[in-house]
Each structure stands twice: as C-alpha cells, then as structure tokens.
Design a protein around this motif. Structure first.
Motif, mmCIF file in Angstrom:
data_model
loop_
_atom_site.group_PDB
_atom_site.id
_atom_site.type_symbol
_atom_site.label_atom_id
_atom_site.label_comp_id
_atom_site.label_asym_id
_atom_site.label_seq_id
_atom_site.Cartn_x
_atom_site.Cartn_y
_atom_site.Cartn_z
ATOM 1 N N GLY A 17 -4.416 0.263 -33.305
ATOM 2 C CA GLY A 17 -4.186 -1.179 -33.224
ATOM 3 C C GLY A 17 -3.207 -1.537 -32.123
ATOM 4 N N TRP A 18 -2.138 -0.790 -32.032
ATOM 5 C CA TRP A 18 -1.117 -1.016 -30.998
ATOM 6 C C TRP A 18 -1.720 -0.854 -29.601
ATOM 7 C CZ3 TRP A 18 3.790 -2.513 -29.959
ATOM 8 C CH2 TRP A 18 4.392 -2.041 -28.801
ATOM 9 N N GLU A 19 -2.467 0.232 -29.434
ATOM 10 C CA GLU A 19 -3.048 0.557 -28.125
ATOM 11 C C GLU A 19 -4.068 -0.507 -27.691
ATOM 12 O OE1 GLU A 19 -1.800 3.074 -26.485
ATOM 13 O OE2 GLU A 19 -3.138 2.860 -24.776
ATOM 14 N N LEU A 20 -4.897 -0.922 -28.660
ATOM 15 C CA LEU A 20 -5.900 -1.970 -28.360
ATOM 16 C C LEU A 20 -5.216 -3.258 -27.923
ATOM 17 C CD1 LEU A 20 -8.444 -1.622 -31.264
ATOM 18 C CD2 LEU A 20 -9.047 -1.975 -28.870
ATOM 19 N N ALA A 21 -4.199 -3.665 -28.678
ATOM 20 C CA ALA A 21 -3.509 -4.925 -28.365
ATOM 21 C C ALA A 21 -2.805 -4.815 -27.014
ATOM 22 C CB ALA A 21 -2.501 -5.244 -29.467
ATOM 23 N N ARG A 22 -2.201 -3.665 -26.759
ATOM 24 C CA ARG A 22 -1.469 -3.460 -25.502
ATOM 25 C C ARG A 22 -2.420 -3.522 -24.303
ATOM 26 N NH1 ARG A 22 0.767 1.160 -22.505
ATOM 27 N NH2 ARG A 22 -1.069 2.212 -23.286
ATOM 28 N N ARG A 23 -3.542 -2.805 -24.416
ATOM 29 C CA ARG A 23 -4.495 -2.792 -23.286
ATOM 30 C C ARG A 23 -5.107 -4.156 -23.071
ATOM 31 N NH1 ARG A 23 -7.693 2.918 -22.916
ATOM 32 N NH2 ARG A 23 -5.938 4.198 -23.496
ATOM 33 N N ALA A 24 -5.416 -4.844 -24.175
ATOM 34 C CA ALA A 24 -6.023 -6.179 -24.056
ATOM 35 C C ALA A 24 -5.062 -7.112 -23.323
ATOM 36 C CB ALA A 24 -6.352 -6.731 -25.433
ATOM 37 N N ARG A 25 -3.771 -7.020 -23.681
ATOM 38 C CA ARG A 25 -2.765 -7.870 -23.021
ATOM 39 C C ARG A 25 -2.710 -7.560 -21.539
ATOM 40 N NH1 ARG A 25 0.653 -7.153 -27.095
ATOM 41 N NH2 ARG A 25 1.712 -5.440 -26.037
ATOM 42 N N ARG A 26 -2.641 -6.275 -21.221
ATOM 43 C CA ARG A 26 -2.533 -5.851 -19.814
ATOM 44 C C ARG A 26 -3.731 -6.302 -18.993
ATOM 45 N NH1 ARG A 26 -0.140 0.159 -19.431
ATOM 46 N NH2 ARG A 26 1.988 -0.394 -19.907
ATOM 47 N N GLN A 27 -4.915 -6.202 -19.601
ATOM 48 C CA GLN A 27 -6.135 -6.508 -18.842
ATOM 49 C C GLN A 27 -6.585 -7.948 -19.051
ATOM 50 O OE1 GLN A 27 -8.881 -3.358 -19.938
ATOM 51 N NE2 GLN A 27 -7.391 -1.792 -19.393
ATOM 52 N N HIS A 28 -5.704 -8.738 -19.643
ATOM 53 C CA HIS A 28 -5.948 -10.182 -19.851
ATOM 54 C C HIS A 28 -7.247 -10.444 -20.611
ATOM 55 C CE1 HIS A 28 -2.571 -10.770 -17.217
ATOM 56 N NE2 HIS A 28 -3.171 -10.022 -16.298
#
Ligand SMILES: Cc1cc2nc3c(=O)[nH]c(=O)nc-3n(C[C@H](O)[C@H](O)[C@H](O)COP(=O)(O)OP(=O)(O)OC[C@H]3O[C@@H](n4cnc5c(N)ncnc54)[C@H](O)[C@@H]3O)c2cc1C
Length: 208
Positions: A17-28
C-alpha cells in the motif's frame, strides 16, 4: 481515478500500500489505496508488547542487513534512528542434534563453507552427507532463468542431508514456510546470485 484494494495489513500488505501510494504520487497518477485488515490491528505477525522496561516481540525482532529493502523502507518511514544493531558478541546460530545444541559456523550458516575442514567438523551430517556437500563445487550451475524452490536448489547443489539437517531448520523457521514451496528468488536471491556469478556456493570466503 483508480482505486486499489490491498487485502491483508501485515508487513507485506502495508508495504504494498505504501509503495503504490508513493509511486502514484511521484508519477502524478490519481490512485486511492485501501488496505483491508481482518483483525482489529495491523501488523500481522509483527506484534510488539511493552511490559515495564521490557520490549517483547511476539514475532519478528530483526532483519538481515544483507537485503537492503527493509532498511531502506525504515529510513523512508523516518525510523532509522530507532533501529538497534545486533550484539554480534552474543550472536550465533545453533541447531539441535539429539539433546545437544550444535553451533553453526558462519560458512555453514550461509551454505558457503570455506573448505573441507569446516564441513568435516560438523557433527550434524553423516560422512556421505559431508562428501556430498564438499562436491558442491563441482555441481554445474543452473542456467535456466526460471525460479525454483529453496528445497530444489539446496538439494541440487548441496545434497539432501544439508537440506534436511541444516537449510530447512533454519530457512523454514526464519520464513515460517515450507522450503518445498518457498521461492528461491524471493527468499534467498543471494544464493542464486552466488551460483550464477561463481558457479558454486562454497570454497571461498563466505559472502558478507
Ligand atoms: C515467531 C516469529 C518470528 C519471526 N522472526 C522474524 C525475524 O526476526 N525476521 C524476519 O525477517 N522475519 C521473521 N518472521 C517472519 C515474518 O514475521 C513474516 O514473514 C512476515 O511478518 C509476514 O508478513 P506478511 O504480511 O506476509 O503476512 P502476515 O504478517 O501473516 O500478515 C497477513 C495479514 O493479512 C490478514 N489477512 C489474511 N487474510 C485476510 C483477508 N481475507 N482479509 C483481510 N485480511 C486478511 C491477516 O489478519 C494478517 O494481518 C518471524 C515469524 C514468526 C511467526
């Protein structure tokens, strides 16, 4: 907008969950992540209790520094300052043989004995088991890209006795799983890398 649901709030689900949210934020990307946990608390097998001055771990209490992913995650979460190093003076692994506890040398523990003397010295194996382990250096390296189980790997390289008397007791308890079903790539990638790089596990200095 995508909505991703992760089932299970153990360390794996929380990290996913953390990784998904982090990547989504980074890649807008517009992604909402929900972690669903069946019990009243997250953490799964990770259970920490405090009683007075004591910290009691009901599950994992350490991770191996050789695999950097968990250390990197702890740093990312701002937990770096709370990590405690292990006390290497008191460290060591021993296996039960009958009523005795037999200490494992670092080379045997890593399935990378430095030489014949290290193998010969352990009372955990029969002489034929020791000779089979010594012959590990001449076993051909597997070239297939596909994964295999930890059990298949150790049996193939080091022999059945090493699997049953050394590798399985350590790895099955460490990962709380069945070595016949445990992915080598997921749980022991360093062993696969060593075979690919050096063509053998033992025979030299154990990997750090
Ligand atoms: C005593 C012990 C000591 C250990 N020591 C170490 C150690 O020192 N170092 C180390 O690296 N590893 C150690 N381990 C292994 C480590 O704890 C586990 O590999 C790891 O915690 C597993 O995490 P996980 O998220 O995959 O599974 P779990 O922690 O089992 O989490 C799964 C979660 O999913 C939930 N769940 C399951 N099904 C559903 C569903 N249908 N719907 C909603 N939720 C669901 C469960 O309630 C649970 O919370 C130890 C394990 C034990 C038992």
């Amino acid at each position: 907008m995508h909505h991703v649901v992760v089932v299970g709030g153990g360390i794996a689900g929380l990290t996913a969950g953390w990784e998904l949210a982090r990547r989504a934020r980074r890649q807008h990307h517009d992604v909402e992540v929900t972690v669903i946990e069946a019990r009243g608390r997250c953490g799964g097998k990770v259970v920490t209790r405090r009683r007075g001055d004591f910290v009691l771990e009901g599950g994992p209490d350490a991770f191996v520094a050789r695999k950097p992913a968990l250390y990197e995650l702890a740093c990312e979460l701002g937990l770096e300052g709370r990590l405690l190093p292990s006390n290497d003076d008191r460290g060591g692994v021993a296996l039960a043989a009958g009523k005795r506890l037999v200490p494992l040398s670092p080379g045997l523990l890593q399935l990378a004995p430095g030489g014949w003397r290290e193998i010969a010295a352990t009372p955990l194996l029969s002489w034929s088991g020791k000779l089979r382990w010594w012959a590990e250096r001449w076993q051909p390296a597997r070239r297939a890209e596909t994964d295999e189980s930890v059990a298949d790997f150790v049996r193939r390289r080091c022999g059945r006795e090493v699997l049953e008397r050394i590798a399985e007791p350590i790895l099955a308890s460490l990962h709380v799983g069945d070595v016949e079903r445990m992915s080598l790539a997921a749980t022991c990638p360093h062993l696969r890398d060593r075979e690919q790089r050096r063509g053998r596990l033992g025979g030299g200095r154990p990997a750090p």
